[in-house]
Design an enzyme around this catalytic site. Structure first.
Site, short mmCIF file in Angstrom:
data_model
loop_
_atom_site.label_atom_id
_atom_site.label_comp_id
_atom_site.label_asym_id
_atom_site.label_seq_id
_atom_site.Cartn_x
_atom_site.Cartn_y
_atom_site.Cartn_z
N GLU A 53 5.20 28.34 14.57
CA GLU A 53 5.62 27.89 13.24
C GLU A 53 5.29 28.91 12.16
OE1 GLU A 53 4.75 23.95 10.47
OE2 GLU A 53 3.32 24.46 12.05
N GLU A 150 6.60 15.37 7.95
CA GLU A 150 5.32 16.01 7.67
C GLU A 150 5.14 16.17 6.16
OE1 GLU A 150 2.76 19.39 9.85
OE2 GLU A 150 4.38 20.14 8.62
#
Length: 168
Positions: A53, A150
């Protein structure tokens, strides 16, 4: 690995790590590649995927992966085929990435998607991102995996999911 195998977890966010002063970036990248390769081999035994990520600049110390291109360069260095791109709308957009272009360029490498609006990291509709376009792009590129929420809640949980409306 044992816990993941027993619980059924199959996707693992392997953060690349912070840059360390006094150690060359090349050496740190070599060690990270070695570690990611090892982790990928370990989880491959039960169908696991390692996710890489990018993170938002300025919010995560000296984390070196800021763009989709940064992540793709890491993935290219790891020889295992179960290492994928974790597409996070908040981090990518915070760093100035065009989400539609990233989808169009790197769709085949995406192993997981996380969303939050920009700025503010709130639920969709609290910032400037066009989530209808993002979801349409994910569908158009053939993404069929999970989309994780998120974002930072700004109220009661029940209110935080109202934006989904008919999508559920």
């Amino acid at each position: 690995v044992r816990i993941a195998d027993r619980t059924g977890a199959r996707s693992f966010n392997a953060l690349y790590g912070q840059r360390v002063a006094g150690v060359s970036a090349a050496e740190q990248d070599r060690v990270a590649t070695q570690n990611l390769s090892y982790a990928a081999r370990q989880v491959a035994a039960f169908g696991g995927t390692i996710l890489i990520e990018p993170l938002a600049r300025g919010l995560n110390g000296s984390y070196p992966l800021l763009t989709a291109a940064d992540v793709m360069a890491v993935i290219a260095r790891v020889p295992e085929d179960n290492v994928k791109f974790l597409f996070d709308s908040f981090h990518l957009a915070s760093n100035g990435e065009d989400l539609g272009r990233v989808l169009g360029t790197h769709a085949a490498a995406i192993g997981h998607v996380q969303i939050a609006d920009v700025p503010g990291r709130g639920r969709p509709g609290t910032g400037a991102l066009d989530f209808e376009a993002l979801f349409g792009g994910l569908t158009a590129c053939g993404y069929t995996g999970f989309v994780a929420l998120e974002y930072q809640a700004q109220g009661p949980t029940s209110a935080e999911f109202l934006w989904m409306g008919a999508r559920i």
